[in-house]
Design a protein around this motif. Structure first.
Motif, PDB file in Angstrom:
ATOM      1  N   ARG A   1      -1.572  -3.444   4.121  1.00  0.00           N
ATOM      2  CA  ARG A   1      -2.037  -2.340   4.959  1.00  0.00           C
ATOM      3  C   ARG A   1      -1.206  -2.250   6.232  1.00  0.00           C
ATOM      4  O   ARG A   1      -0.818  -1.161   6.664  1.00  0.00           O
ATOM      5  CB  ARG A   1      -3.507  -2.531   5.352  1.00  0.00           C
ATOM      6  CG  ARG A   1      -4.472  -2.325   4.226  1.00  0.00           C
ATOM      7  CD  ARG A   1      -5.812  -2.951   4.587  1.00  0.00           C
ATOM      8  NE  ARG A   1      -6.547  -2.116   5.480  1.00  0.00           N
ATOM      9  CZ  ARG A   1      -7.267  -1.081   5.094  1.00  0.00           C
ATOM     10  NH1 ARG A   1      -7.327  -0.762   3.812  1.00  0.00           N
ATOM     11  NH2 ARG A   1      -7.920  -0.364   5.972  1.00  0.00           N
ATOM     12  N   ALA A   2      -0.923  -3.420   6.821  1.00  0.00           N
ATOM     13  CA  ALA A   2      -0.113  -3.451   8.040  1.00  0.00           C
ATOM     14  C   ALA A   2       1.274  -2.893   7.750  1.00  0.00           C
ATOM     15  O   ALA A   2       1.827  -2.133   8.556  1.00  0.00           O
ATOM     16  CB  ALA A   2      -0.033  -4.864   8.596  1.00  0.00           C
ATOM     17  N   GLN A   3       1.835  -3.259   6.620  1.00  0.00           N
ATOM     18  CA  GLN A   3       3.165  -2.737   6.257  1.00  0.00           C
ATOM     19  C   GLN A   3       3.101  -1.224   6.072  1.00  0.00           C
ATOM     20  O   GLN A   3       3.984  -0.496   6.518  1.00  0.00           O
ATOM     21  CB  GLN A   3       3.674  -3.392   4.959  1.00  0.00           C
ATOM     22  CG  GLN A   3       3.948  -4.882   5.093  1.00  0.00           C
ATOM     23  CD  GLN A   3       4.788  -5.208   6.305  1.00  0.00           C
ATOM     24  OE1 GLN A   3       5.892  -4.722   6.497  1.00  0.00           O
ATOM     25  NE2 GLN A   3       4.242  -6.031   7.186  1.00  0.00           N
TER      26      GLN A   3
ATOM     27  N   TYR B   1      -2.273  -7.482   4.885  1.00  0.00           N
ATOM     28  CA  TYR B   1      -0.837  -7.525   5.170  1.00  0.00           C
ATOM     29  C   TYR B   1      -0.151  -6.279   4.626  1.00  0.00           C
ATOM     30  O   TYR B   1       0.675  -5.655   5.308  1.00  0.00           O
ATOM     31  CB  TYR B   1      -0.176  -8.794   4.612  1.00  0.00           C
ATOM     32  CG  TYR B   1       1.272  -8.881   5.005  1.00  0.00           C
ATOM     33  CD1 TYR B   1       2.289  -8.593   4.099  1.00  0.00           C
ATOM     34  CD2 TYR B   1       1.634  -9.196   6.317  1.00  0.00           C
ATOM     35  CE1 TYR B   1       3.618  -8.631   4.487  1.00  0.00           C
ATOM     36  CE2 TYR B   1       2.959  -9.234   6.712  1.00  0.00           C
ATOM     37  CZ  TYR B   1       3.949  -8.949   5.793  1.00  0.00           C
ATOM     38  OH  TYR B   1       5.266  -8.975   6.182  1.00  0.00           O
TER      39      TYR B   1
END
Lengths: 219, 225
Positions: A92-94, A90
């Motif tokens: 990393r996605a941000q 999560y």
């Protein structure tokens, strides 16, 4: 077998600087090859036939293009030291989201602060400050975008800082006056040797931008 | 704890479709909401305050926006049927083509779609130059991902149905079989792949929608200068 790492780059490129910081963070030895963007080398054209742009990382003869892709590649290959992206999917996605935001918003807007005039320039200045404020909102009270540690988003954004003097001078505005917290973040980043060494002198960048402005006949 | 996966998309958005595809391909249980973009839901506005756009994936209450970011997140979170290869160099290549699709192919095709007259001719020329890179990349491969569908296939997948829609609306063939044999074959193979083939929005509805989107550009070009 020793790794052969070559970076095709241009000294003032904020995209190239990202890769230089990433390589330095990981302690990777590499050969830097300065490129003449007005007279592109056969090596550059061969290694990046699609875009013909820098930066290009050549690792054991194989080329990786696009700065954000290069940085992720470096992070994945040399994964045992100085992680640039977070571990958690999560987070990393941000990080990817904000790096993408920087790519979508910073370049075109910032370019217009020096490459245009009149109303177009005024609109670009406003938009540029808005972009910095949005980024400032995301930073919040954290020391870095990555949290306690300097990370991927910080690395993607800080190279723009050596161009700020040019934006501010030609655009007649002050980032510090509009976004003081942003400048505080800049100061923290510049305390890292990898960052301080990778950013060229802002006055040199200014001279370069002055020449560019002449070339594109802004006045 | 039970997983809660929600996808905010629209019936027609090719970006939302990417997220839909990857969740289906991985067999993830999820709910989806087709948003009305003229009347965005509070959930959408709250989940994507930066862009206020679809798609947004909400996983156990936490939102992720931007379709390519969503693709990588889903691939990392649900490890079955991986979209990205293990090797970092191959991963970089997959990301490169996905980004190329976004930055160059999509933009050039869109320009060919909305521009008129001489500008359209130039835009079509540029689009064809861009598509040639895709044709070249497909040499010796069934999909951009190799033997099976990968990240770049999902990122470029919109070509498989929207090109036909655009071609019908503007009356110009952009991907001719003779000029683009590999790309044409890929479009067909992708369009008919399991999961993908059940997901396409209705063709006629898309034609109507995109014709309406194009109208103001046609009208503007028809104005006396």
């Amino acid at each position: 077998m020793a790794d052969e790492v070559i970076l095709l780059d241009f000294w003032a490129s904020m995209f190239g600087i990202r890769v230089r910081i990433a390589l330095a963070e990981k302690g990777i030895k590499y050969e830097y090859k300065e490129q003449d963007l007005f007279n592109k080398s056969p090596l550059l054209l061969q290694m990046n036939p699609v875009h013909k742009k820098i930066p290009v990382l050549i690792h054991n003869g194989k080329s990786v293009c696009e700065s954000s892709i290069i940085v992720q590649y470096i992070d994945e290959v040399w994964k045992d030291k100085a992680p640039l992206l977070p571990y958690d999917p999560y987070q990393r996605a941000q990080a990817r989201f904000w790096a993408d935001f920087i790519d979508k918003k910073m370049y075109d807007t910032s370019r217009k602060t020096w490459a245009t005039k009149g109303e177009e320039q005024e609109a670009a200045k406003k938009e540029f400050i808005e972009v910095l404020k949005t980024l400032g909102g995301e930073l919040g009270d954290k020391p870095f975008f990555g949290g306690d540690n300097f990370g991927y988003v910080d690395l993607c954004l800080i190279p723009y800082y050596c161009w700020f003097y040019s934006y501010e001078t030609f655009g007649k505005f002050s980032v510090e006056a509009e976004c003081p917290k942003f400048i505080a973040w800049v100061t923290r980043c510049l305390q890292r040797e990898t960052v301080a060494k990778a950013l060229p002198d802002e006055k040199k960048v200014f001279e370069f931008v002055s020449v560019l402005r002449e070339k594109i006949r802004v006045e | 704890m039970a997983e809660e996966v929600k996808l905010l998309k629209t019936w027609s958005s090719p970006f939302g479709l990417r997220a839909f595809w990857i969740l289906k391909l991985k067999g993830v249980q999820f709910d989806f909401i087709d948003e009305d973009l003229s009347n965005k839901s509070p959930l959408l506005l709250q989940s994507n305050p930066v862009y206020k756009k679809v798609p947004v994936l909400i996983h156990n209450g936490k939102p992720i926006s931007e379709s390519l970011v969503i693709l990588e997140y889903v691939d990392e979170t649900w490890k079955q049927n991986p979209l990205l290869p293990e090797d970092p160099y191959e991963r970089a290549r997959a990301r490169f083509w996905a980004k190329f699709g976004e930055d160059k192919v999509l933009v050039s095709i869109w320009n060919a779609f909305i521009k008129q007259g001489k500008e359209q001719e130039e835009a079509i020329g540029l689009a064809i130059e861009t598509l040639k890179f895709l044709e070249e990349e497909l040499k010796g491969k069934r999909f951009f991902g190799g033997e099976k569908i990968g990240l770049a296939d999902l990122a470029l997948g919109w070509l498989a149905n929207l090109i036909g829609v655009f071609e019908e609306v503007i009356g110009v063939k952009l991907i001719e079989k003779e000029r683009f044999p590999l790309l044409s074959a890929w479009m067909q193979e992708f369009a008919e792949a399991p999961v993908i083939k059940e997901s396409w929005p209705p063709h006629e509805k898309l034609v109507t929608k995109f014709r309406a989107i194009r109208e103001p550009y046609v009208a503007a070009a028809a104005q006396p200068k």
